[in-house]
Write a protein that holds these residues in place. Structure first.
Motif, PDB file in Angstrom:
ATOM      1  N   ALA A 107       0.849  -1.163  -0.043  1.00 36.19           N
ATOM      2  CA  ALA A 107      -0.061  -0.075   0.006  1.00 36.19           C
ATOM      3  C   ALA A 107       0.882   1.225   0.039  1.00 36.19           C
ATOM      4  N   ASP A 108       0.260   2.216  -0.228  1.00 40.25           N
ATOM      5  CA  ASP A 108       0.979   3.743  -0.185  1.00 40.25           C
ATOM      6  C   ASP A 108       2.135   3.564  -1.362  1.00 40.25           C
ATOM      7  N   ASP A 109       2.234   3.085  -2.412  1.00 41.41           N
ATOM      8  CA  ASP A 109       3.346   3.041  -3.315  1.00 41.41           C
ATOM      9  C   ASP A 109       4.599   2.812  -2.734  1.00 41.41           C
ATOM     10  N   ARG A 110       4.460   1.680  -1.776  1.00 46.10           N
ATOM     11  CA  ARG A 110       5.779   1.075  -1.199  1.00 46.10           C
ATOM     12  C   ARG A 110       5.963  -0.387  -1.890  1.00 46.10           C
ATOM     13  N   THR A 111       7.332  -0.723  -1.581  1.00 47.12           N
ATOM     14  CA  THR A 111       7.583  -2.375  -2.134  1.00 47.12           C
ATOM     15  C   THR A 111       8.224  -2.994  -1.263  1.00 47.12           C
TER      16      THR A 111
END
Length: 162
Positions: free
Chosen positions: A106-110
């Motif tokens: 989520a939230d453009d994390r990896t």
């Protein structure tokens, strides 16, 4: 024989496509975030294409600082762009498979992980009897992942400010 079976992972504050691009760029020789511990260079083909070979140098005291240089070559055996890169160490001081996985969060994390399953080869087998190479590997990998996170987080923040 000593065999390492290590999984190191970190959450990177960037989308998976940015993490993938940075990973492949580093393996092509960018020297942007895995230094001073490791440097990479293309030997043949592309690192993100099956059959591509990448040279790896582990700088035990840091790049350009002297100390032992552990050299080996990986060959790409499977690719799922943006998600997974499977390699096999085929020449030099390590032999065995490794996998890099990218898991979008989520939230453009990896979540980025490296599963290293290698055995020392040649003279490194002797050093492995007296030095904890597995701990050093994890230390260097996690430091590189932290460096990548700082780099991509800064780029993401700059993009948001624009």
């Amino acid at each position: 024989m000593t065999t390492y079976d290590l999984i190191d992972e970190a959450v990177i504050d960037a989308p998976a496509d940015a993490v993938w691009k940075a990973l492949v760029s580093e393996f092509r020789g960018a020297k942007e975030w895995w230094v001073p511990s490791n440097t990479f260079h293309a030997v043949s083909g592309e690192p993100d294409a099956v059959g591509g070979r990448t040279g790896v140098v582990v700088h035990t005291k840091g790049a350009d600082k002297g100390g032992l240089k552990l050299r080996f070559t990986s060959r790409t055996v499977a690719v799922e762009p943006g998600r997974r890169l499977d390699i096999e160490y085929v020449d030099g001081v390590f032999r065995g498979p490794s996998t890099f996985r990218l898991e979008p969060l989520a939230d453009d994390r990896t979540r980025l992980s490296m599963h290293f399953t290698g055995s020392p080869h040649g003279w490194l087998k002797i050093l492995a009897k007296v030095a904890d190479l597995g701990a050093e590997h994890s230390k260097g990998t996690l430091a590189a992942f932290e460096s990548l996170n700082r780099r991509l987080s800064a780029e993401k923040a700059t993009a948001v400010e624009r």
